[in-house]
Design a protein around this motif. Structure first.
Motif, PDB file in Angstrom:
ATOM      1  N   UNK A   1       0.818  -1.219   0.000  1.00 57.82           N
ATOM      2  CA  UNK A   1       0.000   0.000   0.000  1.00 57.82           C
ATOM      3  C   UNK A   1       0.849   1.265   0.000  1.00 57.82           C
ATOM      4  N   UNK A   2       2.099   1.146   0.399  1.00 57.75           N
ATOM      5  CA  UNK A   2       2.979   2.313   0.436  1.00 57.75           C
ATOM      6  C   UNK A   2       4.426   1.867   0.537  1.00 57.75           C
TER       7      UNK A   2
ATOM      8  N   UNK B   1      -3.707  10.127   4.828  1.00 57.14           N
ATOM      9  CA  UNK B   1      -4.874   9.972   3.958  1.00 57.14           C
ATOM     10  C   UNK B   1      -4.458   9.310   2.639  1.00 57.14           C
ATOM     11  N   UNK B   2      -3.212   9.569   2.218  1.00 55.95           N
ATOM     12  CA  UNK B   2      -2.685   8.937   0.990  1.00 55.95           C
ATOM     13  C   UNK B   2      -2.772   7.429   1.095  1.00 55.95           C
ATOM     14  N   UNK B   3      -2.351   6.919   2.259  1.00 56.04           N
ATOM     15  CA  UNK B   3      -2.316   5.469   2.473  1.00 56.04           C
ATOM     16  C   UNK B   3      -3.747   4.912   2.528  1.00 56.04           C
TER      17      UNK B   3
ATOM     18  N   UNK C   1       2.800   3.488  -8.496  1.00 53.01           N
ATOM     19  CA  UNK C   1       1.607   4.289  -8.191  1.00 53.01           C
ATOM     20  C   UNK C   1       1.386   4.446  -6.684  1.00 53.01           C
ATOM     21  N   UNK C   2       1.881   3.529  -5.897  1.00 55.26           N
ATOM     22  CA  UNK C   2       1.713   3.601  -4.442  1.00 55.26           C
ATOM     23  C   UNK C   2       2.435   4.829  -3.881  1.00 55.26           C
TER      24      UNK C   2
ATOM     25  N   UNK D   1       4.284   7.345  12.629  1.00 54.36           N
ATOM     26  CA  UNK D   1       2.900   7.593  13.046  1.00 54.36           C
ATOM     27  C   UNK D   1       2.162   8.379  11.961  1.00 54.36           C
ATOM     28  N   UNK D   2       2.851   9.378  11.400  1.00 52.75           N
ATOM     29  CA  UNK D   2       2.249  10.181  10.332  1.00 52.75           C
ATOM     30  C   UNK D   2       1.915   9.332   9.102  1.00 52.75           C
TER      31      UNK D   2
END
Length: 256
Positions: free
Chosen positions: A18-19, A250-252, A33-34, A244-245
């Motif tokens: 996812x990231x 919201x991106x994730x 794209x992630x 933590x951020x």
């Protein structure tokens, strides 16, 4: 400069996540794209390598290794591989000692996954055997690294290629000026002329080292600014907040 074949092999696996977390924008993965989050590493100020150590304690540790405590120390802490450019460092030291009485200490080990390590070590030893004032230490000893970084007048990170080079932040945390190259994460830690010096060739390295050795006030000023910069940017407390951020990003969430 990632190896294309390796990246082609890894990309299908990377795309399943996812990231992605990277240590510098230099290492962004193209065609992904992630979301990619930049989280530079940080140092633990309470670890044996970075905890407070008195000058007397540090000097006792160094004296056991035969280091002359009456001469300014130039040092580099890095494993013995071709990308740390020890031979270039020795050439610089040779020029520096013509202007300033000093000594060079190179401390590192040979990584188990690097078959070139012993070859590079012997090459460095052979290259430096007729040059006075050079000490080579090959052992894993975090407390000794701490002592050497604290008691050095100048620390070099003369890398040709580099990941992040946290040895830079470790030395800066101890208020020791660092001279480094543009490789990897070194310029993210050193603000040229403020928290240390970035060099593009050996002559620049010689010039900046002599300047620091000749000027105690400049050395103290650079060291103090370096410590503060690490305190604000490269401690594990900041690293924890970054993670933590990422988890709250919201991106994730959009990716999921």
């Amino acid at each position: 400069t990632p190896n294309k074949e390796t990246m082609s092999f890894l990309m299908p696996y990377i795309k399943k996540f996812d990231g992605v977390i990277i240590s510098s924008k230099k290492f962004r993965v193209k065609g992904l794209s992630a979301p990619q989050f930049i989280i530079p590493p940080g140092i633990d100020p309470l670890s044996p390598k970075n905890k407070k150590l008195s000058s007397n304690q540090a000097k006792r540790l160094l004296s056991k290794k035969g280091i002359d405590l009456d001469k300014p120390i130039i040092s580099q802490i890095s494993r013995f591989d071709p990308w740390k450019n020890h031979l270039g460092l020795i050439r610089m030291y040779n020029m520096i000692r013509e202007k300033q009485d000093c000594q060079l200490v190179m401390m590192g080990d040979m990584a188990a996954d690097d078959p070139q390590g012993p070859l590079i070590y012997h090459k460095i030893k052979q290259f430096s055997e007729n040059i006075p004032g050079i000490t080579i230490i090959t052992e894993k000893n975090d407390l000794l690294v701490n002592a050497l970084q604290r008691e050095s007048s100048v620390v070099f990170q003369n890398s040709i290629r580099e990941g992040f080079a946290l040895t830079v932040s470790e030395a800066m945390w101890k208020k020791t000026p660092v001279i480094g190259t543009m490789a990897g994460g070194i310029p993210l830690q050193i603000k040229n002329g403020k928290t240390g010096f970035i060099i593009r060739n050996e002559l620049e390295g010689v010039k900046q080292a002599i300047k620091l050795l000749e000027n105690n006030r400049l050395r103290a000023k650079i060291g103090s600014q370096a410590h503060e910069y690490v305190k604000q940017n490269f401690l594990i407390t900041r690293q924890l907040q970054d993670y933590i951020n990422v988890f709250l990003s919201t991106q994730l969430k959009e990716k999921k």
